[in-house]
Motif scaffolding. Structure first.
Motif, PDB file in Angstrom:
ATOM      1  N   VAL A 122       0.858  -1.192   0.000  1.00  0.00           N
ATOM      2  CA  VAL A 122       0.000   0.000   0.000  1.00  0.00           C
ATOM      3  C   VAL A 122       0.895   1.243   0.000  1.00  0.00           C
ATOM      4  O   VAL A 122       1.802   1.340   0.811  1.00  0.00           O
ATOM      5  CB  VAL A 122      -0.918   0.015   1.251  1.00  0.00           C
ATOM      6  N   PRO A 123       0.659   2.185  -0.909  1.00  0.00           N
ATOM      7  CA  PRO A 123       1.503   3.384  -0.946  1.00  0.00           C
ATOM      8  C   PRO A 123       1.350   4.229   0.316  1.00  0.00           C
ATOM      9  O   PRO A 123       0.343   4.114   1.022  1.00  0.00           O
ATOM     10  CB  PRO A 123       0.959   4.155  -2.158  1.00  0.00           C
ATOM     11  N   THR A 124       2.330   5.070   0.584  1.00  0.00           N
ATOM     12  CA  THR A 124       2.216   6.004   1.711  1.00  0.00           C
ATOM     13  C   THR A 124       1.167   7.051   1.357  1.00  0.00           C
ATOM     14  O   THR A 124       0.761   7.171   0.192  1.00  0.00           O
ATOM     15  CB  THR A 124       3.549   6.719   1.965  1.00  0.00           C
ATOM     16  N   VAL A 125       0.754   7.830   2.358  1.00  0.00           N
ATOM     17  CA  VAL A 125      -0.267   8.853   2.119  1.00  0.00           C
ATOM     18  C   VAL A 125       0.223   9.851   1.068  1.00  0.00           C
ATOM     19  O   VAL A 125      -0.498  10.226   0.150  1.00  0.00           O
ATOM     20  CB  VAL A 125      -0.628   9.574   3.444  1.00  0.00           C
ATOM     21  N   ARG A 126       1.485  10.254   1.177  1.00  0.00           N
ATOM     22  CA  ARG A 126       2.040  11.215   0.210  1.00  0.00           C
ATOM     23  C   ARG A 126       2.011  10.648  -1.220  1.00  0.00           C
ATOM     24  O   ARG A 126       1.591  11.316  -2.159  1.00  0.00           O
ATOM     25  CB  ARG A 126       3.478  11.568   0.602  1.00  0.00           C
ATOM     26  N   GLU A 127       2.429   9.391  -1.364  1.00  0.00           N
ATOM     27  CA  GLU A 127       2.428   8.758  -2.691  1.00  0.00           C
ATOM     28  C   GLU A 127       1.019   8.636  -3.256  1.00  0.00           C
ATOM     29  O   GLU A 127       0.781   8.866  -4.437  1.00  0.00           O
ATOM     30  CB  GLU A 127       2.992   7.338  -2.573  1.00  0.00           C
ATOM     31  N   TYR A 128       0.106   8.246  -2.375  1.00  0.00           N
ATOM     32  CA  TYR A 128      -1.286   8.072  -2.780  1.00  0.00           C
ATOM     33  C   TYR A 128      -1.862   9.381  -3.316  1.00  0.00           C
ATOM     34  O   TYR A 128      -2.529   9.415  -4.348  1.00  0.00           O
ATOM     35  CB  TYR A 128      -2.130   7.623  -1.576  1.00  0.00           C
ATOM     36  N   LEU A 129      -1.581  10.483  -2.587  1.00  0.00           N
ATOM     37  CA  LEU A 129      -2.096  11.784  -3.008  1.00  0.00           C
ATOM     38  C   LEU A 129      -1.511  12.172  -4.365  1.00  0.00           C
ATOM     39  O   LEU A 129      -2.206  12.732  -5.210  1.00  0.00           O
ATOM     40  CB  LEU A 129      -1.770  12.843  -1.945  1.00  0.00           C
ATOM     41  N   GLN A 130      -0.254  11.846  -4.567  1.00  0.00           N
ATOM     42  CA  GLN A 130       0.400  12.126  -5.846  1.00  0.00           C
ATOM     43  C   GLN A 130      -0.283  11.334  -6.972  1.00  0.00           C
ATOM     44  O   GLN A 130      -0.584  11.847  -8.042  1.00  0.00           O
ATOM     45  CB  GLN A 130       1.890  11.754  -5.762  1.00  0.00           C
ATOM     46  N   MET A 131      -0.544  10.037  -6.681  1.00  0.00           N
ATOM     47  CA  MET A 131      -1.225   9.184  -7.664  1.00  0.00           C
ATOM     48  C   MET A 131      -2.601   9.748  -8.012  1.00  0.00           C
ATOM     49  O   MET A 131      -2.992   9.815  -9.185  1.00  0.00           O
ATOM     50  CB  MET A 131      -1.407   7.760  -7.108  1.00  0.00           C
ATOM     51  N   LEU A 132      -3.348  10.142  -6.973  1.00  0.00           N
ATOM     52  CA  LEU A 132      -4.696  10.673  -7.190  1.00  0.00           C
ATOM     53  C   LEU A 132      -4.632  11.947  -8.027  1.00  0.00           C
ATOM     54  O   LEU A 132      -5.402  12.128  -8.971  1.00  0.00           O
ATOM     55  CB  LEU A 132      -5.365  10.969  -5.838  1.00  0.00           C
ATOM     56  N   SER A 133      -3.688  12.813  -7.691  1.00  0.00           N
ATOM     57  CA  SER A 133      -3.547  14.068  -8.411  1.00  0.00           C
ATOM     58  C   SER A 133      -3.171  13.797  -9.875  1.00  0.00           C
ATOM     59  O   SER A 133      -3.757  14.374 -10.799  1.00  0.00           O
ATOM     60  CB  SER A 133      -2.493  14.914  -7.702  1.00  0.00           C
ATOM     61  N   ASP A 134      -2.222  12.897 -10.079  1.00  0.00           N
ATOM     62  CA  ASP A 134      -1.799  12.550 -11.446  1.00  0.00           C
ATOM     63  C   ASP A 134      -2.935  11.928 -12.246  1.00  0.00           C
ATOM     64  O   ASP A 134      -2.975  12.012 -13.469  1.00  0.00           O
ATOM     65  CB  ASP A 134      -0.618  11.569 -11.410  1.00  0.00           C
ATOM     66  N   ALA A 135      -3.831  11.244 -11.544  1.00  0.00           N
ATOM     67  CA  ALA A 135      -4.943  10.576 -12.229  1.00  0.00           C
ATOM     68  C   ALA A 135      -6.116  11.521 -12.448  1.00  0.00           C
ATOM     69  O   ALA A 135      -7.149  11.121 -12.973  1.00  0.00           O
ATOM     70  CB  ALA A 135      -5.385   9.359 -11.433  1.00  0.00           C
ATOM     71  N   GLY A 136      -5.951  12.765 -12.004  1.00  0.00           N
ATOM     72  CA  GLY A 136      -6.974  13.765 -12.314  1.00  0.00           C
ATOM     73  C   GLY A 136      -7.894  14.176 -11.179  1.00  0.00           C
ATOM     74  O   GLY A 136      -8.857  14.914 -11.407  1.00  0.00           O
ATOM     75  N   ALA A 137      -7.607  13.720  -9.950  1.00  0.00           N
ATOM     76  CA  ALA A 137      -8.450  14.141  -8.821  1.00  0.00           C
ATOM     77  C   ALA A 137      -8.196  15.622  -8.537  1.00  0.00           C
ATOM     78  O   ALA A 137      -7.082  16.107  -8.693  1.00  0.00           O
ATOM     79  CB  ALA A 137      -8.132  13.320  -7.581  1.00  0.00           C
ATOM     80  N   LYS A 138      -9.245  16.312  -8.136  1.00  0.00           N
ATOM     81  CA  LYS A 138      -9.101  17.725  -7.771  1.00  0.00           C
ATOM     82  C   LYS A 138      -9.045  17.819  -6.248  1.00  0.00           C
ATOM     83  O   LYS A 138      -9.836  17.176  -5.565  1.00  0.00           O
ATOM     84  CB  LYS A 138     -10.285  18.523  -8.312  1.00  0.00           C
ATOM     85  N   GLU A 180       1.318  27.632   0.090  1.00  0.00           N
ATOM     86  CA  GLU A 180       2.658  27.027  -0.043  1.00  0.00           C
ATOM     87  C   GLU A 180       2.958  25.996   1.043  1.00  0.00           C
ATOM     88  O   GLU A 180       3.970  25.298   0.954  1.00  0.00           O
ATOM     89  CB  GLU A 180       3.752  28.101  -0.116  1.00  0.00           C
ATOM     90  N   ASP A 181       2.106  25.903   2.061  1.00  0.00           N
ATOM     91  CA  ASP A 181       2.305  24.864   3.076  1.00  0.00           C
ATOM     92  C   ASP A 181       1.809  23.505   2.580  1.00  0.00           C
ATOM     93  O   ASP A 181       2.075  22.479   3.201  1.00  0.00           O
ATOM     94  CB  ASP A 181       1.540  25.216   4.358  1.00  0.00           C
ATOM     95  N   PHE A 182       1.073  23.520   1.482  1.00  0.00           N
ATOM     96  CA  PHE A 182       0.453  22.287   1.004  1.00  0.00           C
ATOM     97  C   PHE A 182       1.274  21.599  -0.077  1.00  0.00           C
ATOM     98  O   PHE A 182       2.014  22.243  -0.817  1.00  0.00           O
ATOM     99  CB  PHE A 182      -0.957  22.566   0.479  1.00  0.00           C
ATOM    100  N   ILE A 183       1.093  20.293  -0.172  1.00  0.00           N
ATOM    101  CA  ILE A 183       1.775  19.501  -1.189  1.00  0.00           C
ATOM    102  C   ILE A 183       1.257  19.886  -2.576  1.00  0.00           C
ATOM    103  O   ILE A 183       0.170  20.449  -2.693  1.00  0.00           O
ATOM    104  CB  ILE A 183       1.548  17.984  -0.961  1.00  0.00           C
ATOM    105  N   GLU A 184       2.025  19.529  -3.579  1.00  0.00           N
ATOM    106  CA  GLU A 184       1.625  19.777  -4.962  1.00  0.00           C
ATOM    107  C   GLU A 184       0.331  19.010  -5.237  1.00  0.00           C
ATOM    108  O   GLU A 184       0.156  17.910  -4.725  1.00  0.00           O
ATOM    109  CB  GLU A 184       2.712  19.209  -5.874  1.00  0.00           C
ATOM    110  N   GLY A 185      -0.515  19.565  -6.034  1.00  0.00           N
ATOM    111  CA  GLY A 185      -1.761  18.867  -6.340  1.00  0.00           C
ATOM    112  C   GLY A 185      -2.956  19.529  -5.674  1.00  0.00           C
ATOM    113  O   GLY A 185      -4.080  19.387  -6.124  1.00  0.00           O
TER     114      GLY A 185
END
Lengths: 166, 104
Positions: free
Chosen positions: A107-123, A139-144
């Motif tokens: 299972v990916p980490t939370v950070r990886e998961y969010l990256q995957m979701l963002s790359d897959a088009g989640a808003k 700027e305190d937030f992760i990319e995506g």
């Protein structure tokens, strides 16, 4: 909505490690099935998108009646006394156990998961009121994370969507 | 379960349209199903994914998306660009495999 595609919106209000995963797992499944996904982070859920916090989410044994000693390899369902859960080191210990189990399952980490979701088009959006309350900035937030929005904006952008509150 | 004729071949599919017998699959069938799924032409990128899935199908089921990205080296973005709007089901349909089992 311009199209009639199914749309699911998740409101993530919890920052504990165990409560971070439901929206990530379901959101990923939804994207895989062609469903539009929106994630709205509010209150403690903002820990999930806070760069400084996302890799340090924890699961405390205190107040968690479902967490039994079998997580540590003790057979059966023997509880963890509440006073024991309060001992120094118990929360990091439980967290390490859960992270280890997740890793072994692939299972990916939370950070990886969010990256995957963002790359897959989640808003993804952060809640304006929580942002103000915690004194955070974009700027305190992760990319995506696309923007900081109000509850009203969220209602507008999720018209016709199925909403899941976590 | 029903029988469907695609690219001149009759194949067994379940209620959701997933092929029941991966052995009945051909490249022509893949191209035909891809068109039905809104992908007019299968490019080298598509075939990389389809071939990987065919080779790594456990029990006739398509691998999960994360298995595909890890195994092919394609990024999530690339996978979702190749198979837009629901790659999990689309890839399985086109590769003639069952719906992926597993959540990631």
């Amino acid at each position: 909505m311009a199209d009639n595609n199914r749309h699911i919106a998740f409101i993530c209000s919890k920052g504990n490690l165990d409560m971070a995963y439901p929206a990530l797992v379901m959101g990923w499944a939804a994207l895989g099935n062609g469903i539009d996904v929106t994630l709205f982070f509010t209150f403690w859920g903002m820990d999930m998108i806070n760069k400084a916090r996302v890799d340090h989410l924890e699961i405390p044994p205190i107040g968690n009646a479902s967490m039994k000693m079998n997580m540590m390899g003790v057979p059966g369902y023997i509880g963890i006394p509440q006073w024991m859960g309060g001992l120094p080191g118990m929360t990091p210990f439980a967290t390490a156990l859960m992270n280890d189990k997740m890793k072994k399952l692939g299972v990916p980490t939370v950070r990886e998961y969010l990256q995957m979701l963002s790359d897959a088009g989640a808003k993804m959006y952060a809640c304006k009121m929580s942002v103000d309350m915690f004194g955070l900035k974009q700027e305190d937030f992760i990319e995506g994370v696309q923007a900081i929005v109000t509850a009203g904006d969220f209602m507008d952008m999720t018209e016709g969507a199925q909403i899941i509150f976590i | 379960m029903s029988t469907k004729v695609i690219a001149g071949k009759s194949i067994q599919v379940n209620d959701e349209g997933f092929m029941l017998n991966p052995g009945e699959w051909t490249k022509e069938i893949a191209a035909e199903i891809a068109k039905e799924e809104g992908i007019p032409e299968l490019t080298a990128g598509h075939w990389k994914v389809i071939d990987f899935c065919r080779q790594n199908a456990g029990d006739g089921k398509s691998p999960t998306l994360r298995t595909i990205t890890n195994g092919t080296g394609l990024s999530t973005k690339e996978l979702f660009t190749l198979f837009p709007k629901g790659p999990a089901k689309k890839v399985a349909h086109i590769a003639g495999l069952g719906k992926p089992e597993g959540c990631v």
